[in-house]
Design a protein around this motif. Sequence first.
Motif, mmCIF file in Angstrom:
data_model
loop_
_atom_site.group_PDB
_atom_site.id
_atom_site.type_symbol
_atom_site.label_atom_id
_atom_site.label_comp_id
_atom_site.label_asym_id
_atom_site.label_seq_id
_atom_site.Cartn_x
_atom_site.Cartn_y
_atom_site.Cartn_z
ATOM 1 N N GLU A 52 60.487 61.857 72.170
ATOM 2 C CA GLU A 52 59.884 62.645 71.087
ATOM 3 C C GLU A 52 60.922 63.603 70.500
ATOM 4 O O GLU A 52 61.083 63.701 69.279
ATOM 5 N N LEU A 53 61.660 64.295 71.387
ATOM 6 C CA LEU A 53 62.701 65.228 70.907
ATOM 7 C C LEU A 53 63.766 64.452 70.131
ATOM 8 O O LEU A 53 64.216 64.896 69.070
ATOM 9 N N CYS A 54 64.139 63.286 70.645
ATOM 10 C CA CYS A 54 65.152 62.452 70.001
ATOM 11 C C CYS A 54 64.726 62.113 68.569
ATOM 12 O O CYS A 54 65.488 62.305 67.623
ATOM 13 N N ARG A 55 63.488 61.664 68.393
ATOM 14 C CA ARG A 55 63.002 61.294 67.044
ATOM 15 C C ARG A 55 62.955 62.521 66.132
ATOM 16 O O ARG A 55 63.293 62.438 64.959
ATOM 17 N N ILE A 56 62.545 63.669 66.689
ATOM 18 C CA ILE A 56 62.474 64.890 65.874
ATOM 19 C C ILE A 56 63.876 65.265 65.375
ATOM 20 O O ILE A 56 64.080 65.565 64.201
ATOM 21 N N LEU A 57 64.852 65.217 66.276
ATOM 22 C CA LEU A 57 66.215 65.601 65.892
ATOM 23 C C LEU A 57 66.792 64.602 64.895
ATOM 24 O O LEU A 57 67.503 64.983 63.965
ATOM 25 N N GLN A 58 66.462 63.329 65.086
ATOM 26 C CA GLN A 58 66.973 62.316 64.146
ATOM 27 C C GLN A 58 66.382 62.508 62.745
ATOM 28 O O GLN A 58 67.018 62.168 61.756
#
Length: 251
Positions: A52-58
């Motif tokens: 989830e954090l990965c997608r948000i940062l991307q």
Amino acid sequence: MPKKVTILGIPVDAITMREAVARIDGFIEKREPVLIATANAEMLLRATHDGELCRILQGAALVTPDGAGTVWAAHHLGHAMPERVAGYDMAQELMRKAPERHWRFYFFGSAPGVAEKAKAKAERLYPGIEIVGTRNGFFTEADEAAIVQEIKEAQPDILLAALGVPKQEKWLSRHLRELGVPVCIGVGGTFDVMAGVMKRAPLWMQRAKLEWLFRGLMQPKRAGRLLALPKFVLKVHAEKSKNGQTKSNPL
Ligand code: UDP
């Protein structure tokens, strides 16, 4: 468009503080809500196992290089990264410009009383600044609708959220549209430092790229988190080997 450097799958903006502030100025003019993250080694490492954090940062409008580890990683991977753009420093730069630019702030997060103290400090440091509301960062799901409503009604241009990583990024991402605030930034321990609850590393340590060590030592509870840096260094090394590039000196 400024250059982005991909570190462990996250595109980090290769920009200076001045460019970051100019981009934020543009976002405020545009009034299309955006999320901004300040990525240190710990956040980038976490994003490798937190989808989830990965997608948000991307998907973030801006990911600044917060921390010596992030700047080192970019250089190690063979890319230019002009300087460190730390969340605390960026928040101060924005507040310094706020009176002249008429930017309105909302301070959300930290323990009860801390955001109010940070507000008082900001009003002393940056006369004329408009901080249109504060709210502590300890709440249950049942409180969330009221918090969103309160922030919406206060109509800030910039929402600083200090709930810690990754809670602040996830909360902001979940409520971004509904909040309608042009610029939402996760700022970690910024209010704690402004309120004097927590100290920032002395300048010599920041310059020696040792702020991470200072934070680990000042908060023994976080000592385990010191391990994030060597883990991050190893992962970046592995990423580079995969790309078949040459080696340089970490930190
Ligand atoms: N915090 C909060 N709500 C929470 C957890 C933490 O408001 O549920 C606040 C905490 O009081 C501190 C800030 O988040 O002011 C940053 O916490 P920490 O230093 O642990 O986070 P980091 O950004 O370094 O990961």
